[in-house]
Motif scaffolding. Structure first.
Motif, PDB file in Angstrom:
ATOM      1  N   LYS A  24      50.650-127.106  62.722  1.00  0.00           N
ATOM      2  CA  LYS A  24      49.195-127.277  62.651  1.00  0.00           C
ATOM      3  C   LYS A  24      48.783-128.570  63.363  1.00  0.00           C
ATOM      4  CE  LYS A  24      45.594-127.769  59.273  1.00  0.00           C
ATOM      5  NZ  LYS A  24      45.292-128.025  57.893  1.00  0.00           N
ATOM      6  N   LYS A  28      48.563-125.551  66.535  1.00  0.00           N
ATOM      7  CA  LYS A  28      48.812-124.140  66.246  1.00  0.00           C
ATOM      8  C   LYS A  28      48.030-123.723  65.003  1.00  0.00           C
ATOM      9  CE  LYS A  28      51.848-123.178  69.448  1.00  0.00           C
ATOM     10  NZ  LYS A  28      51.504-122.213  70.486  1.00  0.00           N
ATOM     11  N   LYS A  29      47.943-122.393  64.804  1.00  0.00           N
ATOM     12  CA  LYS A  29      47.265-121.854  63.620  1.00  0.00           C
ATOM     13  C   LYS A  29      48.262-120.997  62.841  1.00  0.00           C
ATOM     14  CE  LYS A  29      43.887-120.558  66.306  1.00  0.00           C
ATOM     15  NZ  LYS A  29      42.805-119.808  66.835  1.00  0.00           N
ATOM     16  N   PRO A  30      49.103-121.649  62.025  1.00  0.00           N
ATOM     17  CA  PRO A  30      50.150-120.890  61.327  1.00  0.00           C
ATOM     18  C   PRO A  30      49.648-120.089  60.131  1.00  0.00           C
ATOM     19  CG  PRO A  30      50.351-123.225  60.817  1.00  0.00           C
ATOM     20  CD  PRO A  30      49.204-123.083  61.786  1.00  0.00           C
ATOM     21  N   ALA A  77      48.284-111.710  60.703  1.00  0.00           N
ATOM     22  CA  ALA A  77      48.162-112.890  61.562  1.00  0.00           C
ATOM     23  C   ALA A  77      47.395-112.537  62.841  1.00  0.00           C
ATOM     24  CB  ALA A  77      49.542-113.448  61.904  1.00  0.00           C
ATOM     25  N   LYS A  78      47.722-111.385  63.411  1.00  0.00           N
ATOM     26  CA  LYS A  78      47.019-110.942  64.629  1.00  0.00           C
ATOM     27  C   LYS A  78      45.538-110.726  64.331  1.00  0.00           C
ATOM     28  CE  LYS A  78      51.114-108.766  66.602  1.00  0.00           C
ATOM     29  NZ  LYS A  78      51.857-107.508  66.722  1.00  0.00           N
ATOM     30  N   TYR A  80      43.669-112.094  62.034  1.00  0.00           N
ATOM     31  CA  TYR A  80      42.940-113.313  61.676  1.00  0.00           C
ATOM     32  C   TYR A  80      43.085-114.436  62.704  1.00  0.00           C
ATOM     33  CZ  TYR A  80      42.274-111.014  57.206  1.00  0.00           C
ATOM     34  OH  TYR A  80      41.922-110.120  56.232  1.00  0.00           O
ATOM     35  N   GLY A  81      43.635-114.120  63.877  1.00  0.00           N
ATOM     36  CA  GLY A  81      43.733-115.127  64.936  1.00  0.00           C
ATOM     37  C   GLY A  81      44.735-116.232  64.663  1.00  0.00           C
ATOM     38  N   ARG A  82      45.745-115.924  63.895  1.00  0.00           N
ATOM     39  CA  ARG A  82      46.819-116.895  63.618  1.00  0.00           C
ATOM     40  C   ARG A  82      47.888-116.725  64.686  1.00  0.00           C
ATOM     41  NH1 ARG A  82      45.783-120.971  60.251  1.00  0.00           N
ATOM     42  NH2 ARG A  82      43.649-120.454  59.753  1.00  0.00           N
ATOM     43  N   ASP A  83      48.412-117.817  65.245  1.00  0.00           N
ATOM     44  CA  ASP A  83      49.343-117.679  66.360  1.00  0.00           C
ATOM     45  C   ASP A  83      50.818-117.924  66.006  1.00  0.00           C
ATOM     46  OD1 ASP A  83      49.043-120.410  66.031  1.00  0.00           O
ATOM     47  OD2 ASP A  83      48.148-120.751  68.000  1.00  0.00           O
ATOM     48  N   VAL A  84      51.084-118.297  64.762  1.00  0.00           N
ATOM     49  CA  VAL A  84      52.474-118.453  64.304  1.00  0.00           C
ATOM     50  C   VAL A  84      52.574-117.888  62.895  1.00  0.00           C
ATOM     51  CG1 VAL A  84      54.357-120.061  63.768  1.00  0.00           C
ATOM     52  CG2 VAL A  84      52.791-120.599  65.628  1.00  0.00           C
ATOM     53  N   HIS A 113      60.777-114.406  66.861  1.00  0.00           N
ATOM     54  CA  HIS A 113      61.072-115.189  68.063  1.00  0.00           C
ATOM     55  C   HIS A 113      62.186-116.185  67.774  1.00  0.00           C
ATOM     56  CE1 HIS A 113      56.957-113.701  68.563  1.00  0.00           C
ATOM     57  NE2 HIS A 113      57.312-113.578  69.819  1.00  0.00           N
TER      58      HIS A 113
END
Length: 195
Positions: A24, A28-30, A77-78, A80-84, A113
């Protein structure tokens, strides 16, 4: 998707919170995902950590298969726009086939990943054996050594690196949510040598 694995008591859940905060701070937006439905209070502990670091926690009832939780967490996550997504998976006191099968199923379902093995540095050579077994069963991408704030100097780190061939990525250096640092080989070697 970062999948945290390891034995019970190594500090996976706490490390998940620390990692979320570190990411964060780097923009990033975990999203934390509670995939440990076996240990009493694991989900609650992750929720408390999520509140402390202001990162949302994805959870489902504890009778849901952890493989489904992981899949839905990635989808959420996808949405809500979370990238991790950080998956906090279950551990056991010892390695058993049931645990490994569950972790392999999560891996094949969400294709993380990175699979990071969380190891308690206080367990010394046992940590080396654990690392070898997890690597054989899952193919880990790196390790995180916890409890590096105690008297143990982390000598097992060298053996872990040589047994698995994967890098040590982070060190847990205390109880606080900000007590996670990027691994620095020079600093650790000085510590091991008592310098």
């Amino acid at each position: 998707v970062i999948m945290l694995v390891g034995l019970q008591g190594a500090g996976k859940t706490t490390t998940a919170g620390k990692l979320a905060l570190m990411l964060k701070k780097r923009g990033k937006k975990p999203l934390l995902a509670a995939c440990d439905v076996y240990r009493p209070a694991a989900i609650k502990q992750l929720e408390v950590l999520g509140q402390q670091v202001d990162v949302p926690v994805y959870r489902m009832p504890d009778n849901v298969d952890p493989v489904h939780i992981a899949r839905y967490a990635v989808d959420a996550a996808k949405s809500y726009g979370r990238d991790v997504v950080i998956l906090d998976t279950a551990g056991r006191l010892t390695i058993d086939e049931k645990l490994m099968a569950e972790l392999r199923n999560i891996k094949s379902e969400v294709h993380p990943h990175e699979i990071l093995l969380v190891l308690d540095s206080m367990t010394g050579q046992d940590a080396v054996t654990t690392a070898g077994t997890f690597d054989e069963n899952l193919g880990i991408d790196g390790t995180i050594l916890t409890k590096m704030d105690g008297d143990s100097r982390g000598g097992a780190a060298i053996s872990i690196r040589s047994v698995t061939g994967v890098p040590i990525k982070f060190l847990g250096t205390g109880e606080g949510v900000d007590a996670l640092e990027v691994y620095d080989p020079g600093r650790l070697s000085s510590r091991i040598l008592g310098m």
